[in-house]
Design a protein around this motif. Structure first.
Motif, PDB file in Angstrom:
ATOM      1  N   SER A 188     -13.752  63.672 103.385  1.00 37.29           N
ATOM      2  CA  SER A 188     -14.239  65.023 102.686  1.00 37.29           C
ATOM      3  C   SER A 188     -13.049  65.229 101.572  1.00 37.29           C
ATOM      4  N   GLY A 189     -13.411  66.231 100.656  1.00 42.19           N
ATOM      5  CA  GLY A 189     -12.370  66.856  99.971  1.00 42.19           C
ATOM      6  C   GLY A 189     -11.855  65.987  98.677  1.00 42.19           C
ATOM      7  N   GLU A 190     -10.963  66.582  97.936  1.00 44.58           N
ATOM      8  CA  GLU A 190     -10.573  65.967  96.820  1.00 44.58           C
ATOM      9  C   GLU A 190      -8.992  65.909  96.651  1.00 44.58           C
ATOM     10  N   TYR A 191      -8.319  65.166  95.846  1.00 47.58           N
ATOM     11  CA  TYR A 191      -6.995  65.405  95.284  1.00 47.58           C
ATOM     12  C   TYR A 191      -6.987  65.693  94.024  1.00 47.58           C
ATOM     13  N   ILE A 192      -5.894  66.162  93.738  1.00 57.96           N
ATOM     14  CA  ILE A 192      -5.840  66.653  92.015  1.00 57.96           C
ATOM     15  C   ILE A 192      -4.361  65.979  91.696  1.00 57.96           C
ATOM     16  N   LEU A 193      -4.176  65.498  90.565  1.00 55.40           N
ATOM     17  CA  LEU A 193      -3.222  64.902  89.981  1.00 55.40           C
ATOM     18  C   LEU A 193      -2.688  65.835  88.922  1.00 55.40           C
ATOM     19  N   LEU A 194      -1.384  66.448  88.862  1.00 55.90           N
ATOM     20  CA  LEU A 194      -0.927  67.171  87.895  1.00 55.90           C
ATOM     21  C   LEU A 194       0.019  66.698  87.002  1.00 55.90           C
ATOM     22  N   THR A 195      -0.277  66.764  85.714  1.00 52.74           N
ATOM     23  CA  THR A 195       0.948  66.241  84.920  1.00 52.74           C
ATOM     24  C   THR A 195       0.995  67.158  83.537  1.00 52.74           C
ATOM     25  N   GLY A 196       2.266  67.074  83.065  1.00 53.59           N
ATOM     26  CA  GLY A 196       2.488  68.014  81.838  1.00 53.59           C
ATOM     27  C   GLY A 196       2.822  69.651  82.421  1.00 53.59           C
ATOM     28  N   GLU A 197       3.210  70.231  81.564  1.00 52.55           N
ATOM     29  CA  GLU A 197       3.320  71.607  81.738  1.00 52.55           C
ATOM     30  C   GLU A 197       3.169  72.457  80.552  1.00 52.55           C
ATOM     31  N   GLU A 198       2.703  73.558  80.772  1.00 50.55           N
ATOM     32  CA  GLU A 198       2.649  74.740  79.932  1.00 50.55           C
ATOM     33  C   GLU A 198       3.126  75.941  80.270  1.00 50.55           C
ATOM     34  N   ILE A 199       4.064  76.691  79.604  1.00 52.64           N
ATOM     35  CA  ILE A 199       4.596  77.948  79.951  1.00 52.64           C
ATOM     36  C   ILE A 199       3.654  79.112  79.637  1.00 52.64           C
ATOM     37  N   VAL A 200       2.934  79.802  80.671  1.00 56.61           N
ATOM     38  CA  VAL A 200       2.218  80.828  80.359  1.00 56.61           C
ATOM     39  C   VAL A 200       2.961  82.110  81.012  1.00 56.61           C
ATOM     40  N   ASN A 201       3.286  83.063  79.971  1.00 60.74           N
ATOM     41  CA  ASN A 201       3.919  84.454  80.363  1.00 60.74           C
ATOM     42  C   ASN A 201       5.249  84.047  81.469  1.00 60.74           C
ATOM     43  N   GLY A 202       5.826  83.117  81.075  1.00 63.71           N
ATOM     44  CA  GLY A 202       7.090  82.811  81.830  1.00 63.71           C
ATOM     45  C   GLY A 202       6.797  81.772  82.883  1.00 63.71           C
ATOM     46  N   ILE A 203       5.661  81.456  83.259  1.00 65.31           N
ATOM     47  CA  ILE A 203       5.319  80.805  84.420  1.00 65.31           C
ATOM     48  C   ILE A 203       4.950  79.306  84.216  1.00 65.31           C
ATOM     49  N   LYS A 204       5.175  78.203  84.895  1.00 61.19           N
ATOM     50  CA  LYS A 204       5.280  77.023  84.379  1.00 61.19           C
ATOM     51  C   LYS A 204       4.026  76.387  85.152  1.00 61.19           C
ATOM     52  N   MET A 205       2.830  76.414  84.407  1.00 63.37           N
ATOM     53  CA  MET A 205       1.811  75.854  84.943  1.00 63.37           C
ATOM     54  C   MET A 205       1.628  74.259  84.624  1.00 63.37           C
ATOM     55  N   PRO A 206       0.651  73.514  85.493  1.00 66.72           N
ATOM     56  CA  PRO A 206       0.421  72.382  84.950  1.00 66.72           C
ATOM     57  C   PRO A 206      -0.478  72.314  83.946  1.00 66.72           C
ATOM     58  N   LYS A 207      -0.160  71.385  82.973  1.00 66.34           N
ATOM     59  CA  LYS A 207      -1.271  70.994  81.647  1.00 66.34           C
ATOM     60  C   LYS A 207      -2.114  70.633  82.026  1.00 66.34           C
ATOM     61  N   THR A 208      -2.341  69.439  82.663  1.00 61.09           N
ATOM     62  CA  THR A 208      -3.356  68.610  83.126  1.00 61.09           C
ATOM     63  C   THR A 208      -3.700  68.407  84.574  1.00 61.09           C
ATOM     64  N   ARG A 209      -4.959  68.588  84.787  1.00 59.63           N
ATOM     65  CA  ARG A 209      -5.262  68.660  86.365  1.00 59.63           C
ATOM     66  C   ARG A 209      -6.448  67.398  86.366  1.00 59.63           C
ATOM     67  N   ALA A 210      -6.250  66.176  86.810  1.00 62.68           N
ATOM     68  CA  ALA A 210      -7.442  65.286  87.210  1.00 62.68           C
ATOM     69  C   ALA A 210      -7.644  65.197  88.502  1.00 62.68           C
ATOM     70  N   TRP A 211      -9.052  65.559  88.757  1.00 58.10           N
ATOM     71  CA  TRP A 211      -9.700  65.660  90.023  1.00 58.10           C
ATOM     72  C   TRP A 211     -10.308  64.124  90.515  1.00 58.10           C
ATOM     73  N   TYR A 212     -10.012  64.031  91.781  1.00 55.90           N
ATOM     74  CA  TYR A 212     -10.578  62.770  92.414  1.00 55.90           C
ATOM     75  C   TYR A 212     -11.132  63.237  93.902  1.00 55.90           C
TER      76      TYR A 212
END
Length: 230
Positions: A188-212
């Motif tokens: 069951s379930g999924e995994y998500i690969l996170l690459t890159g970063e964007e800073i939104v309001n001082g928070i580092k968020m993953p830019k790209t999330r690829a779902w498998y």
């Protein structure tokens, strides 16, 4: 030395280090910002979303464009407004046909607030952080892995968060469903690969999330974050 240190690190320590990396100025608690997400899925046209989250005021706004349809949800504490192509006086028939409801609006609110609020959201009540941190290699890279489960009222899924052992950046997360006894359903379930970063309001968020899918590594789609409208 690094190796012995990482063997001793416990779940809460790891989470705190990851939060320090992603939210160094402790801004998540008072988050009030807008960002844009483009979702690319195989054999489908792109879906673009404008997402506004205002935690102090308990407001959430989501505007989704897909092909010729523009859907918007506006939540202000308990008040909920839904619009389709700019119209808000929608009949039940139109709402049903387009799968629009305030329940769905709240699901989106929780979904986006959780995913883009990670790893800070793991401090929420009802989240159980497991003490034992595992060292795992995933797709050829070493990680420190944090396990999280939830109080029954919150959810039954089991989540794993994979952090870079040097920077403590979150680079992968994965979840599994459980059976009635609370055991993981392996296929069951999924995994998500996170690459890159964007800073939104001082928070580092993953830019790209690829779902498998966990089961067979089938690729499901990619979400691409942008702090500004493209």
């Amino acid at each position: 030395n690094f190796v012995s240190f990482s063997q001793q690190i416990n779940g809460v320590d790891l989470l705190d280090k990851a939060i320090t990396y992603h939210d160094p100025q402790n801004k998540w608690e008072t988050f009030n910002g807008t960002f844009y997400v483009t979702m690319e899925t195989p054999k489908n046209s792109n879906r673009t979303s404008e997402i506004s989250i205002n935690l102090p005021e308990e407001q959430f706004y989501l505007k989704v464009k897909k092909d010729t349809l523009i859907t918007a949800y506006d939540l202000n504490k308990d008040a909920c407004t839904i619009s389709l192509n700019g119209k808000t006086n929608l009949t039940d028939t139109v709402l049903k046909a387009n799968n629009l409801s305030c329940k769905r609006a709240n699901l989106y609110k929780n979904y986006y607030t959780y995913l883009y609020g990670l790893p800070m959201k793991l401090k929420d009540n009802g989240t159980i952080i497991h003490e034992k941190v595992e060292r795992k290699t995933f797709k050829g890279k070493p990680y420190l892995v944090l396990k999280a489960t939830y109080d029954a009222a919150v959810g039954k899924d089991i989540w794993y968060f994979y952090f870079n052992p040097k920077t403590f950046a979150m680079e992968v997360y994965q979840f599994y469903k459980t059976d009635d006894k609370g055991n993981i359903k392996k296929d069951s379930g999924e995994y998500i690969l996170l690459t890159g970063e964007e800073i939104v309001n001082g928070i580092k968020m993953p830019k790209t999330r690829a779902w498998y899918y966990n089961k067979n590594d089938t690729y499901l789609g990619t979400d691409i974050l942008s702090p500004i409208k493209h």
